[in-house]
Each structure stands twice: as C-alpha cells, then as structure tokens.
Design an enzyme around this catalytic site. Structure first.
Site, PDB file in Angstrom:
ATOM      1  CB  CYS A  56      26.960  -6.725 -21.753  1.00  8.92           C
ATOM      2  SG  CYS A  56      25.411  -6.079 -22.409  1.00  8.92           S
ATOM      3  CB  CYS A  60      22.638 -11.931 -25.790  1.00  7.39           C
ATOM      4  SG  CYS A  60      21.939 -10.264 -25.812  1.00  7.39           S
ATOM      5  CB  CYS A  63      26.683 -12.368 -25.989  1.00  9.01           C
ATOM      6  SG  CYS A  63      27.874 -11.023 -26.169  1.00  9.01           S
ATOM      7  CB  CYS A 100      32.169  -2.090 -37.403  1.00  9.68           C
ATOM      8  SG  CYS A 100      31.687  -2.136 -39.106  1.00  9.68           S
ATOM      9  CB  CYS A 132      29.596   0.909 -38.793  1.00  8.23           C
ATOM     10  SG  CYS A 132      28.227  -0.142 -38.270  1.00  8.23           S
ATOM     11  CB  CYS A 192      24.457  -2.227 -40.064  1.00  4.65           C
ATOM     12  SG  CYS A 192      25.309  -3.808 -40.096  1.00  4.65           S
ATOM     13  NE  ARG A 264      29.725  -5.622 -43.387  1.00  2.11           N
ATOM     14  CZ  ARG A 264      28.909  -4.592 -43.462  1.00  2.11           C
ATOM     15  NH1 ARG A 264      27.933  -4.482 -42.620  1.00  2.11           N
ATOM     16  NH2 ARG A 264      29.087  -3.659 -44.367  1.00  2.11           N
TER      17      ARG A 264
HETATM   18  N1  SAM Z   1      25.633  -4.725 -27.350  1.00  2.00           N
HETATM   19  C1  SAM Z   1      25.290  -4.373 -28.660  1.00  2.00           C
HETATM   20  C2  SAM Z   1      24.080  -5.114 -29.181  1.00  2.00           C
HETATM   21  O1  SAM Z   1      23.828  -6.228 -28.720  1.00  2.00           O
HETATM   22  O2  SAM Z   1      23.398  -4.569 -30.040  1.00  2.00           O
HETATM   23  C3  SAM Z   1      26.407  -4.504 -29.644  1.00  2.00           C
HETATM   24  C4  SAM Z   1      27.403  -5.622 -29.597  1.00  2.00           C
HETATM   25  S1  SAM Z   1      26.823  -7.227 -30.024  1.00  2.00           S
HETATM   26  C5  SAM Z   1      28.200  -8.207 -29.578  1.00  2.00           C
HETATM   27  C6  SAM Z   1      26.723  -7.223 -31.805  1.00  2.00           C
HETATM   28  C7  SAM Z   1      26.168  -8.445 -32.488  1.00  2.00           C
HETATM   29  O3  SAM Z   1      27.144  -9.473 -32.540  1.00  2.00           O
HETATM   30  C8  SAM Z   1      24.971  -9.138 -31.862  1.00  2.00           C
HETATM   31  O4  SAM Z   1      23.776  -8.517 -32.191  1.00  2.00           O
HETATM   32  C9  SAM Z   1      25.037 -10.518 -32.483  1.00  2.00           C
HETATM   33  O5  SAM Z   1      24.264 -10.560 -33.657  1.00  2.00           O
HETATM   34  C10 SAM Z   1      26.508 -10.699 -32.813  1.00  2.00           C
HETATM   35  N2  SAM Z   1      27.135 -11.752 -31.997  1.00  2.00           N
HETATM   36  C11 SAM Z   1      27.512 -11.636 -30.711  1.00  2.00           C
HETATM   37  N3  SAM Z   1      28.038 -12.789 -30.253  1.00  2.00           N
HETATM   38  C12 SAM Z   1      27.982 -13.675 -31.284  1.00  2.00           C
HETATM   39  C13 SAM Z   1      28.364 -15.037 -31.428  1.00  2.00           C
HETATM   40  N4  SAM Z   1      28.882 -15.731 -30.432  1.00  2.00           N
HETATM   41  N5  SAM Z   1      28.167 -15.618 -32.629  1.00  2.00           N
HETATM   42  C14 SAM Z   1      27.618 -14.922 -33.651  1.00  2.00           C
HETATM   43  N6  SAM Z   1      27.246 -13.636 -33.568  1.00  2.00           N
HETATM   44  C15 SAM Z   1      27.404 -13.007 -32.397  1.00  2.00           C
HETATM   45 FE1  SF4 Z   2      25.381  -7.277 -24.369  1.00  2.00          FE
HETATM   46 FE2  SF4 Z   2      26.400  -9.199 -25.914  1.00  2.00          FE
HETATM   47 FE3  SF4 Z   2      23.768  -8.892 -25.782  1.00  2.00          FE
HETATM   48 FE4  SF4 Z   2      25.261  -7.010 -27.039  1.00  2.00          FE
HETATM   49  S1  SF4 Z   2      24.980  -9.144 -27.671  1.00  2.00           S
HETATM   50  S2  SF4 Z   2      23.586  -6.673 -25.582  1.00  2.00           S
HETATM   51  S3  SF4 Z   2      27.129  -7.109 -25.782  1.00  2.00           S
HETATM   52  S4  SF4 Z   2      25.131  -9.486 -24.071  1.00  2.00           S
END
Ligand code: SAM
Ligand code: SF4
Ligand code: DTB
Length: 329
Positions: A56, A60, A63, A100, A132, A192, A264
């Site tokens: 991606c 973030c 992530c 989901c 979802c 959500c 949740r």
């Molecule tokens: N890329 C999309 C987005 O960011 O909206 C969807 C996938 S993203 C992995 C979905 C959610 O997972 C993120 O918004 C975040 O809140 C949560 N998430 C991701 N990595 C995480 C982590 N290491 N610990 C806790 N929550 C996490």
């Molecule tokens: Fe990409 Fe992870 Fe951020 Fe979702 S949370 S936009 S998968 S970097």
C-alpha cells in the site's frame, strides 16, 4: 469541517466530562445504555479476510501493509472470487454472521479488480451473511455500485483525533477520510467507523476522536475499537501498550455516545485478558472478530472465544437482525 458533521449536538465539553468520570460509574451507565438499546448477552461474530495484502502506498505508521514500512509480510495480489467465497462459507459454518474483506488499497480504482470485489460482496450477501469491505478511499458512484451488490457496511476508520492525525499518516488528511464517509452515507451504506488506541495519543485525542465519531450524521452503524498491534518494522513497533482501563473507558464512552451502534472489539484482543474483555462487554462492546487471523496479525483462537462467551452466557447474534433477517439463506 465536512458537512456530514452537521449535527453538532454533542459538545466537546460534554464528551470531556463524560470521559473524565469515575470508571465504574461510566461502565455502570454504559451497561444501562447497552441494555436499553440492544439484546443483552448477545455478540455479533465477524470474520475478517485480507483479499489483497501489502504494497500500500499510504504511510500509516501502524500498518504492516504500507510500502513505507519494513514489516515482514507475504504480499498477495487480489484473491479470486471463488477462493474468497470458500472462506466466507467456512466463516458462516463456524458461526460468523458478518464477513469483512480488507484490501490494502489507498483508494478504489474502477476496473476489473473493483468489479471482482463487487462480485465478492454479492456472493457473500447471497450466502445470507452481512458483507463489509474496507478498500480505502471511495467515490460516490463506487459506493452506489457496492450498495447494489448488497454491501451492508463500509469500514473506514478515522483512527485518531484530527489534531494527532498527521503524527500517524502524512499521505492523506482527515477530510479525505470524512469525504469517503460522506460518499458511503449518500449511497445508503452503513458506515463502520472507529479508531486505534495506543498510537501514542493523549486523553484529549481520544476525547476528540469520540466527539467526531458521535457527531457523524448518521452515526456509525458500528464502531471498531482497535488496540494497536505493534508490528516489527513499523515506526510504532516499540509503542507502550495502552493502560487497559483507558481502553475500557473509551469503549464505555463510545457506547454512551452512540447507543445504537455495534461497538466492536477489533485488533489487539490477543494481548487483552479474558477479564478485561468481559469488562469491555459489560461496558457495551457487542461484536468481535473471530478466527485465528485479523488481516495480517494473529487473533485469539475460535475455541478460546467460544469458551469465554460460553462461560459468560453470551450467545451469537443472527445476521441482518435489524432488518428482520431479510437475507438469511
Ligand atoms: N486500506 C484501508 C484503509 O486504511 O481504510 C483498509 C485496510 S486497513 C488495514 C483497516 C484498519 O485496520 C485501519 O484503519 C486501522 O484502524 C486498522 N489497523 C491496521 N493495522 C493495525 C494495527 N497494527 N493495529 C491496530 N489496528 C490496525
Ligand atoms: Fe494502506 Fe494500511 Fe494505511 Fe490501509 S491502514 S491505507 S492498508 S497503509
Ligand atoms: C478494523 O477497524 N479493524 C480490522 C478491520 N477494521 C478491517 C482490521 C484490524 C487489522 C489489524 C492489523 C492486521 O491484522 O494487519
């Protein structure tokens, strides 16, 4: 501020006062709000599947799937529809009523991949499960297509406060997130929308996030409360775990401010004791992700979850319960 927030009926001062109350008073009141708005002793069981993993372009900081981080990860191209529907069937057999699907996309692009995701949504819905997806940013016409495929909810988190957001991600801003939530609402899809605790944010940031979530119009249908899962290779790998009572406090406040929402317990349950989870259920949490994996990180085993719910006398909730089980196959 985005015009989906036109219902500023809950003030920041009110949220602050609520957040700062003695914890047991908060949990007591949250339990009352929960019981007045939901069937007590009932849990929505959800299963997550990563349908496109890694690579991606967003940065973030938490992530595992960001190209900007160095997490060890098996990248995967978009899965085939049949493979996803097989997983959905298995999830249904093991008692989940919501499926989901998450893709590590910064935003949805029109084309074959999105067509395939629409097919997946249709297939899951036809199976009698609530579908979802979480696909990153989304336009209104794309949201309409997902709605037509039967999508029940779109997951799109605000993650933290507007004030702290640029410490977490720099490739997009808070208004980008609010715009997608607006497109989702315009298409008539439930949102959500929640956050992550333990990013290094302050109490004020958690208060600000809860204030923004509660003032979304309409309020989210579900509010995922993620506890940071620290992933090696990300800038947040060494973050200290949030005090568990602050986690429960945020859950109780979310329940009081958003009485109708499903609250949740999402990422992070693997490191949270059974007793703390039970207290979170008391404070109004009524949905969990089951199955041994979230998107890329581990989750409690299904058996352990069923054992805990069994001991507490909590039963799984039926799919589409708020719509008289309209699609149960
Ligand atoms: N890329 C999309 C987005 O960011 O909206 C969807 C996938 S993203 C992995 C979905 C959610 O997972 C993120 O918004 C975040 O809140 C949560 N998430 C991701 N990595 C995480 C982590 N290491 N610990 C806790 N929550 C996490
Ligand atoms: Fe990409 Fe992870 Fe951020 Fe979702 S949370 S936009 S998968 S970097
Ligand atoms: C949400 O708020 N939490 C889920 C779901 N929405 C998509 C994702 C949690 C991901 C945890 C980190 C991982 O497994 O990669």
């Amino acid at each position: 501020m985005s015009n989906i927030q036109n219902n500023e009926s809950i003030t920041l001062a009110e949220v602050t006062d609520l957040y700062n109350r003695p914890l047991l008073d908060l949990v007591y009141d949250a339990a009352g709000v929960h019981r007045a708005n939901h069937t007590p002793n009932e849990m929505q069981m959800c299963t997550l599947l990563s349908i496109k993993t890694g690579g991606c372009t967003e940065d973030c900081g938490y992530c595992s799937q960001s190209l900007h981080n160095d997490a060890e990860l098996e990248k995967e191209v978009l899965l085939k529809t049949e493979e996803v529907l097989d997983q959905a069937r298995k999830a249904k057999e093991s008692g989940s009523t919501r499926f989901c699907m998450g893709a590590a996309w910064p935003k949805v692009l029109d084309g074959r991949a999105f067509d395939r995701v629409c097919d997946m949504v249709q297939g899951v819905t036809d199976m009698g499960m609530e579908a979802c997806v979480t696909l990153g940013m989304l336009s209104e016409p794309q949201a309409v297509r997902l709605k037509e495929a039967g999508l029940k909810a779109y997951n799109h988190n605000l993650d933290t406060s507007r004030e702290f957001y640029d410490k977490v991600v720099s490739t997009r801003n808070y208004d980008d997130r609010l715009d997608t939530l607006k497109n989702v609402a315009k298409a008539g899809i439930a949102s959500c929308c929640g956050g992550i605790l333990g990013l290094g944010e302050s109490d004020d940031d958690r208060i600000s996030l809860l204030h923004t979530l509660a003032n979304l119009n309409p309020q989210p249908e579900s509010v995922p409360i993620n506890m940071l899962v620290p992933v090696e290779g990300t800038p947040m790998a060494e973050n200290e775990m949030l005090d568990i009572f602050d986690w429960i406090r945020a859950i109780a406040v979310a329940r009081i401010l958003m009485p109708k929402a499903m609250v949740r317990l999402s990422a992070g349950r693997l490191t949270i004791s059974k007793e703390a989870q039970a207290m979170a259920f008391m404070a109004g949490a009524n949905a969990i992700f089951t199955g041994e994996k979230l998107l890329t990180t581990p989750n409690p085993e299904k058996d352990a979850d069923y054992e805990l719910l069994g001991k507490l006398g909590i039963k799984p909730r039926a799919p589409f319960k708020d719509e008289d089980n309209k699609k149960v196959a």
